[in-house]
Scaffold this motif. Structure first.
Motif, short mmCIF file in Angstrom:
data_model
loop_
_atom_site.label_atom_id
_atom_site.label_comp_id
_atom_site.label_asym_id
_atom_site.label_seq_id
_atom_site.Cartn_x
_atom_site.Cartn_y
_atom_site.Cartn_z
N THR A 256 110.61 -24.35 -34.97
CA THR A 256 110.04 -24.53 -36.58
C THR A 256 108.96 -23.43 -37.16
OG1 THR A 256 110.37 -26.58 -35.76
CG2 THR A 256 110.23 -26.61 -37.92
N VAL A 257 108.20 -23.60 -37.06
CA VAL A 257 106.98 -22.57 -37.76
C VAL A 257 107.12 -21.16 -37.42
CG1 VAL A 257 104.32 -21.40 -37.71
CG2 VAL A 257 104.78 -23.86 -36.44
N SER A 258 108.67 -20.31 -36.95
CA SER A 258 108.89 -19.33 -37.29
C SER A 258 110.13 -19.44 -38.59
CB SER A 258 109.75 -18.46 -36.05
OG SER A 258 108.23 -18.31 -35.13
N LYS A 259 111.04 -20.05 -39.02
CA LYS A 259 111.64 -20.82 -39.77
C LYS A 259 110.78 -20.92 -40.94
CE LYS A 259 114.18 -23.54 -36.90
NZ LYS A 259 115.26 -24.01 -36.52
N ALA A 260 110.15 -21.43 -40.86
CA ALA A 260 109.52 -22.15 -42.13
C ALA A 260 108.58 -20.81 -42.33
CB ALA A 260 108.28 -23.61 -41.82
N VAL A 261 107.40 -20.26 -41.43
CA VAL A 261 107.62 -18.21 -42.07
C VAL A 261 107.86 -17.39 -42.31
CG1 VAL A 261 106.11 -16.80 -40.95
CG2 VAL A 261 105.49 -19.15 -40.77
N ALA A 262 109.56 -17.34 -41.77
CA ALA A 262 110.15 -16.92 -42.30
C ALA A 262 111.30 -17.03 -44.04
CB ALA A 262 111.74 -16.69 -41.65
N ARG A 263 111.15 -18.36 -43.64
CA ARG A 263 111.50 -18.56 -44.94
C ARG A 263 110.94 -18.74 -46.19
NH1 ARG A 263 113.15 -23.80 -42.37
NH2 ARG A 263 111.59 -24.53 -42.93
N ARG A 264 108.91 -19.00 -45.94
CA ARG A 264 108.80 -18.68 -47.28
C ARG A 264 107.89 -17.39 -47.53
NH1 ARG A 264 103.97 -22.30 -46.86
NH2 ARG A 264 102.65 -21.21 -47.93
N LEU A 265 107.93 -16.44 -46.75
CA LEU A 265 108.17 -15.24 -46.93
C LEU A 265 109.29 -13.93 -47.22
CD1 LEU A 265 105.94 -14.04 -43.84
CD2 LEU A 265 105.76 -14.07 -46.07
N GLY A 266 110.41 -15.29 -47.29
CA GLY A 266 111.82 -14.70 -47.57
C GLY A 266 112.52 -13.45 -46.75
N ILE A 267 112.08 -13.24 -45.67
CA ILE A 267 112.55 -12.34 -44.74
C ILE A 267 113.50 -13.24 -43.35
CG2 ILE A 267 111.16 -10.58 -45.68
CD1 ILE A 267 109.47 -11.66 -42.65
N GLY A 268 114.02 -12.28 -43.08
CA GLY A 268 115.19 -12.67 -41.77
C GLY A 268 113.89 -13.58 -40.78
N TYR A 269 115.09 -13.75 -40.03
CA TYR A 269 114.68 -15.28 -38.62
C TYR A 269 115.66 -14.71 -37.53
CZ TYR A 269 114.32 -19.22 -35.36
OH TYR A 269 114.24 -19.75 -34.58
N GLY B 154 112.49 -7.48 -43.55
CA GLY B 154 111.48 -8.10 -42.86
C GLY B 154 112.75 -8.85 -41.66
N VAL B 155 111.18 -9.58 -40.20
CA VAL B 155 112.06 -10.70 -39.50
C VAL B 155 111.14 -11.17 -38.69
CG1 VAL B 155 112.65 -9.20 -38.42
CG2 VAL B 155 113.21 -10.36 -37.57
N VAL B 156 111.08 -12.35 -38.52
CA VAL B 156 110.58 -12.95 -37.89
C VAL B 156 110.71 -13.30 -36.54
CG1 VAL B 156 108.93 -15.56 -37.26
CG2 VAL B 156 108.48 -14.36 -40.25
N ALA B 157 110.52 -12.63 -35.41
CA ALA B 157 111.61 -13.29 -34.32
C ALA B 157 110.46 -13.84 -33.10
CB ALA B 157 111.88 -11.60 -33.63
N GLU B 158 111.06 -14.63 -32.73
CA GLU B 158 110.31 -15.43 -31.69
C GLU B 158 110.43 -16.07 -30.34
OE1 GLU B 158 111.38 -19.27 -31.14
OE2 GLU B 158 112.80 -19.76 -32.55
N GLY B 159 110.60 -16.02 -29.32
CA GLY B 159 110.27 -16.27 -28.04
C GLY B 159 109.59 -16.48 -27.02
N ARG B 160 109.35 -15.49 -25.24
CA ARG B 160 108.79 -15.55 -25.02
C ARG B 160 107.71 -14.75 -24.53
NH1 ARG B 160 108.21 -20.41 -22.15
NH2 ARG B 160 110.26 -22.24 -22.79
N ASP B 161 108.16 -13.15 -24.68
CA ASP B 161 108.01 -11.70 -24.74
C ASP B 161 108.47 -11.16 -25.60
OD1 ASP B 161 110.97 -11.80 -24.06
OD2 ASP B 161 110.20 -11.18 -21.76
#
Length: 229
Positions: A19-32, A129-136
């Motif tokens: 949820t946070v990663s998607k919101a950050v990507a939206r705020r910055l105008g970059i991909g997810y 840009g990109v916000v990539a989220e996961g575990r590693d």
């Protein structure tokens, strides 16, 4: 030319990273990019084909052949496998209880991690840009990301959040029904991935006592600090 902004966010189940990663990507105008969805998509694909998830070689081969298309719009991320929209199907209990067997397969991880790197490069080039989220992501997939964050929260907070998400309630019964998906999944995945302690250069953000807006602002503050030069 300014280099694309790459942000890597790791964290355990229920920490709020998606949820946070998607919101950050939206705020910055970059991909997810939701890398966890890729393991879930492969799990769904294997289950649909009747593959034995304990057959490591067969599952790794399926990973190499996976006909995956993953949407990167943070406002409406989608997951498609072989032309079938599985965005909702990969979040079912059927997949959630089986995904650890796939995600702890080291050969599968090698295949999907390379795909994740390729996708991050493509998304960043396309959107700036990109916000990539996961575990590693911060340590294995993208240790060279401009911004690296480990998003964490107490076990109690994580269980409440995931219970509310899955069951619409965070009462004792809902929390207990969710415990296996959160605690066991993290325990299993921690055998092949480090996402409970921040590595050198990774900024720890604890969201235990933060609401969504505060969590998003905390991560944006890290982004601002890490890119100020």
């Amino acid at each position: 030319m300014t280099a694309p902004l790459t942000i890597a966010i790791d964290g355990p189940s229920g920490s709020g990273k998606s949820t946070v990663s998607k919101a950050v990507a939206r705020r910055l105008g970059i991909g997810y990019l939701d890398t966890g969805a890729m393991y879930r998509a492969l799990t769904w694909w294997c289950l649909e084909r009747g593959l034995d998830l304990t057959d490591a070689g067969a599952v790794a081969d399926a990973a190499r052949r996976l006909p995956l298309e993953i949407g990167t719009d943070p406002g409406a991320p989608t997951v498609t496998v072989g032309g079938t929209d599985v965005t909702e199907a990969i979040r079912t209990t059927r997949v959630s209880t089986a995904v650890s067997a796939v995600a702890t397969n080291l050969d599968v991880r090698a295949v999907l991690q390379q795909l994740q790197r390729d996708l991050m490069d493509r998304i960043a080039a396309q959107t700036g840009g990109v916000v990539a989220e996961g575990r590693d992501i911060t340590t294995v997939v993208a240790p060279g990301a401009r911004v690296r964050v480990l998003l964490t929260a107490s076990e109690a907070a994580r269980l409440r959040r995931r219970s509310a998400e899955l069951h619409g309630s965070d009462d004792a019964a809902a929390v207990e029904a969710t415990r296996d998906q959160v605690v066991r999944r993290d325990r299993d995945d921690s055998t092949v991935s480090t996402f409970t302690e921040a590595a050198d250069g990774v900024v720890l953000v604890d969201t235990s006592d933060l609401d969504l807006d505060e969590s998003v602002e905390a991560v944006l503050d890290v982004v601002a600090a890490e890119t100020s030069d």
